[in-house]
Scaffold this active site. Structure first.
Site: not given
Ligand code: PEP
Length: 244
Positions: A92, A163
Site C-alpha cells: 500500500h 492506486e
Molecule cells: C486507500 O487507502 O487504499 C484509499 C483508496 O484511500 P481513500 O479512499 O481514502 O483515498
C-alpha cells in the site's frame, strides 16, 4: 466478478471496528457477483472476521514476511490466515512512502502471503511527481516487474490495486477514463510475466458519488476504498448502490 474492498487503515480502533462489523452484518448484503471484503486493524481481525463470516471476507493491511520466530512486533501472513483472513494488501502506498517499503520488500510479502494461502492485493501507483514528469508508466512497469517476474501463482490467487498516490486521501480522484487507460496498461504489463489474468481494482478518493463511474466500466474489476469505508452510512450506501 467485481470486488468492493474497504481499507480501514488505522482509522478505527478495536471497539469501533467491531461495532462497524456488527452494523454491516445486519444489512445482510447479498450478491454473488460482488466480493465484499474489509481490511481492519490487526487487533480486531479475529473478531471482525468471525462477525462478518458468510457476508464479507477480511484481509490484512500488511503482514511480515518471515512466518514465525524472533521478529519482535511482527505478525505473519500465516497468523492472519489462521484467524480466517482471505486477503492481504502488499505495498500500500502508505507502507511504501511512510515506512519506506521497497519493491523488494513487497515481493517478499507477496511470496509469503501466497505460501500462507492468503491472496495478495498488490498495490501500485505513481506519485504526483511521477505523473508531472511523465513517469507514471515507468513507475508502474517497474513495480509490476518486481512483483511478477518469475512469480509462481495460480488463477484467482492475486489481485492488483491501481492506486495513484496523488489520489489517495486527497479528494482528487483519478478520472475514470484515465483509470481505465492506466489499468489497460497495467494488465498488458502483467501479461509480460504471466498468462494468468489478474483482476485490477482502482483506489483513490472513491465515495458514494463517484463509485459507479468506475465500477460500471468493464476494464475496472473492483474498487479499494479507504476513508469512505470507515463510516457506516457512507459505506452502506456505496455497497447498496453497487449491489443494485
Ligand atoms: C486507500 O487507502 O487504499 C484509499 C483508496 O484511500 P481513500 O479512499 O481514502 O483515498
Amino acid at each position: 466478478m467485481k470486488y468492493l474492498f474497504g481499507n480501514w487503515k488505522m482509522y478505527l480502533d478495536y471497539k469501533q471496528s467491531v461495532e462497524l462489523a456488527n452494523s454491516l452484518v445486519q444489512e445482510n448484503f447479498e450478491n454473488e457477483n460482488v466480493e465484499l471484503a474489509v481490511f481492519p486493524t490487526a487487533l480486531a481481525m479475529k473478531d471482525v472476521t468471525d462477525i462478518l463470516q458468510g457476508h464479507f471476507q477480511t484481509g490484512s493491511q500488511d503482514a511480515g514476511h518471515p512466518s514465525k520466530g524472533a521478529y519482535t512486533g511482527m505478525i505473519s501472513a500465516e497468523m492472519f490466515k489462521e484467524v480466517g483472513c482471505t486477503y492481504a494488501l502488499a505495498g500500500h502506498s502508505e507502507r511504501r512512502h511512510i515506512f519506506g517499503e521497497t519493491n523488494k520488500d513487497v515481493r517478499a510479502k507477496i511470496e509469503s502471503y501466497l505460501d500462507a494461502g492468503l491472496k495478495p492485493v498488490i498495490c501500485i501507483g505513481e506519485t504526483e511527481q511521477d505523473k508531472d514528469n511523465d513517469k507514471a508508466r515507468y513507475r508502474l512497469s517497474k513495480q509490476i516487474l518486481r512483483a511478477f517476474e518469475g512469480l509462481d501463482f495460480e488463477d484467482g490467487q492475486i489481485l492488483v490495486a491501481y492506486e495513484p498516490v496523488w489520489a489517495i486521501g486527497t479528494g482528487n480522484a483519478c478520472l475514470p477514463a484515465d483509470a481505465v487507460d492506466r489499468i489497460v496498461f497495467i494488465k498488458s504489463e502483467i501479461a509480460k510475466y504471466s498468462k494468468i489474468s489478474v483482476p485490477v481494482l482502482y483506489g483513490g478518493s472513491v465515495n458514494n458519488d463517484n463509485v459507479l463511474s468506475y465500477l460500471t466500466l468493464e476494464t475496472i474489476d473492483g474498487i479499494l476504498i479507504g476513508s469512505a469505508s470507515t463510516k457506516l452510512p457512507e459505506f452502506t450506501n456505496i455497497i447498496k448502490s453497487v449491489l443494485k
